[in-house]
Design a protein around this motif. Structure first.
Motif, short mmCIF file in Angstrom:
data_model
loop_
_atom_site.label_atom_id
_atom_site.label_comp_id
_atom_site.label_asym_id
_atom_site.label_seq_id
_atom_site.Cartn_x
_atom_site.Cartn_y
_atom_site.Cartn_z
N UNK A 51 0.85 -1.18 0.00
CA UNK A 51 0.00 0.00 0.00
C UNK A 51 0.89 1.23 0.00
N UNK A 52 0.40 2.31 -0.59
CA UNK A 52 1.16 3.55 -0.68
C UNK A 52 0.40 4.65 0.06
N UNK A 53 1.03 5.26 1.04
CA UNK A 53 0.39 6.30 1.84
C UNK A 53 1.17 7.60 1.75
N UNK A 54 0.50 8.73 1.51
CA UNK A 54 1.19 10.02 1.47
C UNK A 54 1.84 10.34 2.81
N UNK A 55 3.03 10.94 2.74
CA UNK A 55 3.73 11.39 3.95
C UNK A 55 3.32 12.84 4.17
N UNK A 56 2.44 13.07 5.16
CA UNK A 56 1.78 14.37 5.28
C UNK A 56 2.70 15.48 5.77
N UNK A 57 3.75 15.14 6.51
CA UNK A 57 4.61 16.20 7.02
C UNK A 57 5.86 16.40 6.16
N UNK A 58 5.85 15.87 4.95
CA UNK A 58 6.92 16.16 4.00
C UNK A 58 6.71 17.60 3.53
N UNK A 59 7.71 18.48 3.70
CA UNK A 59 7.50 19.91 3.44
C UNK A 59 7.10 20.27 2.01
N UNK A 60 7.56 19.51 1.04
CA UNK A 60 7.22 19.83 -0.35
C UNK A 60 7.34 18.57 -1.20
N UNK A 61 6.68 18.55 -2.35
CA UNK A 61 6.78 17.36 -3.21
C UNK A 61 8.18 17.17 -3.75
N UNK A 62 8.43 15.98 -4.27
CA UNK A 62 9.73 15.69 -4.89
C UNK A 62 9.77 16.37 -6.25
N UNK A 63 10.88 17.05 -6.51
CA UNK A 63 11.07 17.69 -7.80
C UNK A 63 12.02 16.87 -8.66
N UNK A 64 11.68 16.73 -9.92
CA UNK A 64 12.53 16.03 -10.88
C UNK A 64 12.97 17.03 -11.95
#
Length: 300
Positions: A253-266
């Motif tokens: 299962x894949x769960x969002x990490x809510x306290x990650x400050x910003x999305x991953x940039x590519x």
């Protein structure tokens, strides 16, 4: 070149007047050019008679060679034009992974559909090795995680993805809709040596720094799909971009990490010396793509 074209016209019509009419020039001009060419070659190309001309054996041989040479020249010119427009050639792309339905796989599919004459070579490696290959000319472009600031390369943000945690479906946290880093602090993380593994490792260490115990991180020389399979089998958990969830993995299962400050940039990275149209066309398609998680569209 004009003389050769006029000689071919005479050989086709076997008549100076008809050849001149087809070319839109005077008969005397065609006759003079053919005669000059014969004198320069020291070979009689045509036998003249009252009703027209006839190719000599030597003339037939030379005409065949001229026709073949002009065909090759035409092909060369057309091919050069296609290369200049990025319609023919070779493009070497460094990637961290290709996820079915993900941004990169979609981008490359669109590119190959629009430019079928370009041979696309895919090389999967770590960001560090990809940049090394870029600098040594073995890659035309590399897609990496983050926004590298490189004095010797151009870079552009291309797309973003939220960070998610991949857990076994029987994990105590699996019934939640989201997780936080505090929920994951005592978990065993599985990380690859290759691909984005080194960056994933550094990110886990950064997020869990300052705690009274060091994070448990196991590193493996395996493919991304194997890491996810190991998660499904209960070996541990991992973190990844949200696009990974597009590929169905049994038991995960894949769960969002809510306290990650910003999305991953590519980002895309390429040499400032590479001004090829094939590369430019790829970047243009990337800048126009719609992506559910977010993309960066340059103003210019």
């Amino acid at each position: 070149m004009t003389s050769l074209i006029q000689v071919l016209a005479v050989a086709e019509y076997l008549n100076f007047r008809h050849a001149a009419n087809a070319l839109g020039v005077s008969q005397s001009s065609v006759s003079a050019r053919v005669k000059t060419l014969e004198e320069n070659l020291g070979v009689l190309l045509f036998e003249r008679h009252a009703r027209g001309v006839r190719l000599t054996q030597a003339g037939r041989h030379i005409i065949e060679g001229i026709a073949a040479a002009l065909d090759q020249l035409d092909h060369t010119i057309r091919t050069a034009g296609m290369l200049a427009r990025g319609e023919r050639g070779h493009l070497r792309v460094g990637v961290h992974a290709l996820i079915p339905g993900g941004f990169l796989s979609t981008l490359l599919r669109l590119y190959r559909e629009q430019y079928p004459g370009i041979e696309v070579e895919i090389i999967e490696d770590t960001a560090r090795d990809g940049l090394t290959q870029l600098r040594t000319g073995r890659l035309d472009i590399a897609f990496v995680v983050g926004v590298p600031e490189l004095s010797d390369c151009h870079s552009r943000r291309i797309w973003t993805e939220p960070l998610v945690a991949a857990l076994p479906d029987r994990h105590p946290l699996a019934s939640q809709t989201t997780v936080a880093w505090t929920d994951l602090a005592r978990e065993t993380f599985l990380v690859r040596h290759g691909g984005t593994g080194p960056q994933v490792y550094d990110h886990i260490v950064l997020r869990l720094a300052g705690r009274c115990y060091a994070p448990s991180i196991l590193r493996f020389e395996v493919e991304r799909s194997t890491i996810l399979s190991m998660v499904g089998q209960g070996f541990g958990i991992t973190i990844t971009g949200a696009a990974t969830s597009l590929a169905t993995t049994s038991g995960v299962v894949f769960l969002p990490v809510v306290d990650e400050p910003e999305p991953i940039t590519f980002s895309a990275v390429w040499s400032p010396f590479n001004r090829g149209a094939a590369l430019r066309n790829l970047l243009t398609i990337a800048s126009k793509m719609d992506w559910p998680y977010g993309s960066s569209r340059p103003d210019s």
